[in-house]
Design a protein around this motif. Structure first.
Motif, PDB file in Angstrom:
ATOM      1  N   THR A  97       0.840  -1.205   0.000  1.00  0.00           N
ATOM      2  CA  THR A  97       0.000   0.000   0.000  1.00  0.00           C
ATOM      3  C   THR A  97       0.874   1.254   0.000  1.00  0.00           C
ATOM      4  N   VAL A  98       1.941   1.216  -0.782  1.00  0.00           N
ATOM      5  CA  VAL A  98       2.894   2.327  -0.840  1.00  0.00           C
ATOM      6  C   VAL A  98       2.357   3.384  -1.805  1.00  0.00           C
ATOM      7  N   PRO A  99       2.149   4.631  -1.332  1.00  0.00           N
ATOM      8  CA  PRO A  99       1.443   5.607  -2.162  1.00  0.00           C
ATOM      9  C   PRO A  99       2.319   6.578  -2.934  1.00  0.00           C
ATOM     10  N   ALA A 100       3.636   6.537  -2.721  1.00  0.00           N
ATOM     11  CA  ALA A 100       4.482   7.586  -3.297  1.00  0.00           C
ATOM     12  C   ALA A 100       5.872   7.061  -3.614  1.00  0.00           C
ATOM     13  N   ALA A 101       6.504   7.678  -4.595  1.00  0.00           N
ATOM     14  CA  ALA A 101       7.836   7.260  -5.042  1.00  0.00           C
ATOM     15  C   ALA A 101       8.869   7.379  -3.936  1.00  0.00           C
ATOM     16  N   ALA A 102       8.809   8.451  -3.153  1.00  0.00           N
ATOM     17  CA  ALA A 102       9.805   8.657  -2.096  1.00  0.00           C
ATOM     18  C   ALA A 102       9.756   7.534  -1.074  1.00  0.00           C
ATOM     19  N   GLU A 103       8.550   7.097  -0.723  1.00  0.00           N
ATOM     20  CA  GLU A 103       8.455   6.014   0.252  1.00  0.00           C
ATOM     21  C   GLU A 103       8.891   4.683  -0.356  1.00  0.00           C
ATOM     22  N   ALA A 104       8.583   4.458  -1.617  1.00  0.00           N
ATOM     23  CA  ALA A 104       9.063   3.251  -2.290  1.00  0.00           C
ATOM     24  C   ALA A 104      10.588   3.226  -2.304  1.00  0.00           C
ATOM     25  N   GLU A 105      11.196   4.358  -2.597  1.00  0.00           N
ATOM     26  CA  GLU A 105      12.660   4.435  -2.608  1.00  0.00           C
ATOM     27  C   GLU A 105      13.229   4.114  -1.233  1.00  0.00           C
ATOM     28  N   ALA A 106      12.612   4.668  -0.195  1.00  0.00           N
ATOM     29  CA  ALA A 106      13.080   4.418   1.169  1.00  0.00           C
ATOM     30  C   ALA A 106      12.995   2.934   1.523  1.00  0.00           C
ATOM     31  N   LEU A 107      11.883   2.312   1.201  1.00  0.00           N
ATOM     32  CA  LEU A 107      11.689   0.900   1.521  1.00  0.00           C
ATOM     33  C   LEU A 107      12.651   0.011   0.750  1.00  0.00           C
ATOM     34  N   LEU A 108      12.864   0.311  -0.516  1.00  0.00           N
ATOM     35  CA  LEU A 108      13.779  -0.497  -1.326  1.00  0.00           C
ATOM     36  C   LEU A 108      15.218  -0.360  -0.838  1.00  0.00           C
ATOM     37  N   GLU A 109      15.623   0.851  -0.484  1.00  0.00           N
ATOM     38  CA  GLU A 109      16.982   1.045   0.023  1.00  0.00           C
ATOM     39  C   GLU A 109      17.179   0.308   1.344  1.00  0.00           C
ATOM     40  N   GLU A 110      16.169   0.351   2.187  1.00  0.00           N
ATOM     41  CA  GLU A 110      16.253  -0.319   3.479  1.00  0.00           C
ATOM     42  C   GLU A 110      16.289  -1.835   3.293  1.00  0.00           C
ATOM     43  N   ALA A 111      15.455  -2.359   2.397  1.00  0.00           N
ATOM     44  CA  ALA A 111      15.437  -3.798   2.131  1.00  0.00           C
ATOM     45  C   ALA A 111      16.762  -4.265   1.545  1.00  0.00           C
ATOM     46  N   ASP A 112      17.333  -3.446   0.661  1.00  0.00           N
ATOM     47  CA  ASP A 112      18.609  -3.804   0.056  1.00  0.00           C
ATOM     48  C   ASP A 112      19.701  -3.875   1.113  1.00  0.00           C
ATOM     49  N   MET A 113      19.696  -2.936   2.042  1.00  0.00           N
ATOM     50  CA  MET A 113      20.681  -2.945   3.121  1.00  0.00           C
ATOM     51  C   MET A 113      20.475  -4.146   4.041  1.00  0.00           C
ATOM     52  N   LEU A 114      19.199  -4.482   4.296  1.00  0.00           N
ATOM     53  CA  LEU A 114      18.890  -5.591   5.185  1.00  0.00           C
ATOM     54  C   LEU A 114      19.185  -6.942   4.534  1.00  0.00           C
ATOM     55  N   GLY A 115      19.112  -6.999   3.186  1.00  0.00           N
ATOM     56  CA  GLY A 115      19.360  -8.244   2.470  1.00  0.00           C
ATOM     57  C   GLY A 115      18.245  -9.255   2.649  1.00  0.00           C
ATOM     58  N   MET A 116      17.032  -8.747   2.882  1.00  0.00           N
ATOM     59  CA  MET A 116      15.874  -9.594   3.137  1.00  0.00           C
ATOM     60  C   MET A 116      14.989  -9.626   1.893  1.00  0.00           C
TER      61      MET A 116
END
Length: 314
Positions: free
Chosen positions: A159-178
């Motif tokens: 339910t991600v509504p905006a590009a900025a939040e998608a970018e934040a989540l993807l960067e965090e997931a990439d760092m987490l390696g999950m």
């Protein structure tokens, strides 16, 4: 849970998601009108959450999505619970899903910042530009880490509504390696362009996931079924399996405070989405176990290996 990764299953064919957890909890008689929604039951009625997961698993769902969508340190603090309790409830959400659906993959629900505000802003994304990517990363980080530590198989950034939040989540997931899937909430504009609720072209947001190994799927949820087919096409730019789990098709009448239209997720539509490239398919708001059962039956492979449905003569 299955003894092989979700990504492996998606490469082989469609996988059935569950439906609206809050919808099922309400059907079980629970009041979710507080600002914590279904996450309140993680604290007050955990067995109800187990029962809801079990209902979807019995209907044929192969993925159980945790009741952590709206859990946040800030939101629980407002309800009188501290960060230690927030972590405990997030971990509990994974364990309850495992109990209710022991043969399913467990998707740790990571709802947007706007969901924790309980003001409907996840359907506008108005906060995203003001808060910014770095702050959104910091806000999402604890829950994502807790879900991973608790043993979730994949993080459902949904339910991600905006590009900025998608970018934040993807960067965090990439760092987490999950392993993670990214699911936007979108609208189809009058020109046939799929856009985030913030108004950005969804294809540009999906493209952010193209080179990230952690991403197992991209797509849409909590959107009108009429816009899903266009979204499947738009999501193809990421080069990943596509996830779709729309609402029932009903619409909320704010003046009358009631749902209108026809309830239920159409198996025929779901087959169309699968033939267009969707691989992870389920439902969101107002989609219960009965609809998921019909969907699972439609997507069950025929002897030919194709999903059962009108495209292969059934």
């Amino acid at each position: 849970m299955p003894d092989f990764p979700l990504a492996t299953a998606l490469a082989a064919g469609p996988v059935v998601l569950d439906g609206g957890l809050a919808t099922q909890l309400e059907a079980q008689g629970h009041d979710l009108s507080s600002e914590l929604w279904s996450s309140r039951l993680l604290h007050d009625a955990p067995e109800a959450v187990v029962a809801a997961h079990a209902a979807f698993a019995a209907a044929g769902a192969q993925v159980a999505t945790t009741a952590s969508y709206q859990v946040s340190v800030e939101g629980l603090a407002a309800a009188g619970l501290d960060a230690t309790e927030a972590r405990r409830l997030v971990v509990r959400s994974v364990h309850l899903a495992e109990r209710g659906a022991p043969d399913a993959w467990i998707a740790g629900s990571v709802g947007p910042y706007g969901a924790a505000l309980a003001d409907g802003s996840e359907y506008t994304g108005a906060y995203a530009d003001e808060i910014g990517v770095d702050r959104l990363r910091q806000w999402h980080r604890p829950r994502m880490e807790w879900l991973a530590e608790a043993g979730a198989d994949v993080l459902a950034c949904e339910t991600v509504p905006a590009a900025a939040e998608a970018e934040a989540l993807l960067e965090e997931a990439d760092m987490l390696g999950m392993p993670v899937w990214l699911s936007l909430t979108t609208v189809l504009d009058s020109d046939g362009v799929v856009r985030t609720r913030r108004g950005e072209p969804a294809g540009e947001v999906f493209a952010m996931a193209r080179d990230l190994d952690a991403v197992v799927a991209v797509g849409v949820n909590c959107t009108d079924p009429d816009g899903v087919l266009a979204a499947v096409t738009a999501a193809g730019v990421a080069g990943r399996p596509v996830v779709v789990y729309p609402n029932s098709g009903e619409r909320w009448d704010a003046a009358g405070r009631r749902w209108t239209g026809t309830a239920g997720l159409s198996p025929h539509n779901a087959l169309t989405w699968v033939h267009a490239g969707a691989r992870l398919v389920g439902g969101c708001c107002r989609v219960g176990p009965r609809s998921i059962g019909a969907l699972a039956a439609a997507l069950r492979p025929a002897p030919s290996g194709e999903p059962v449905g009108p495209h292969n003569g059934h």
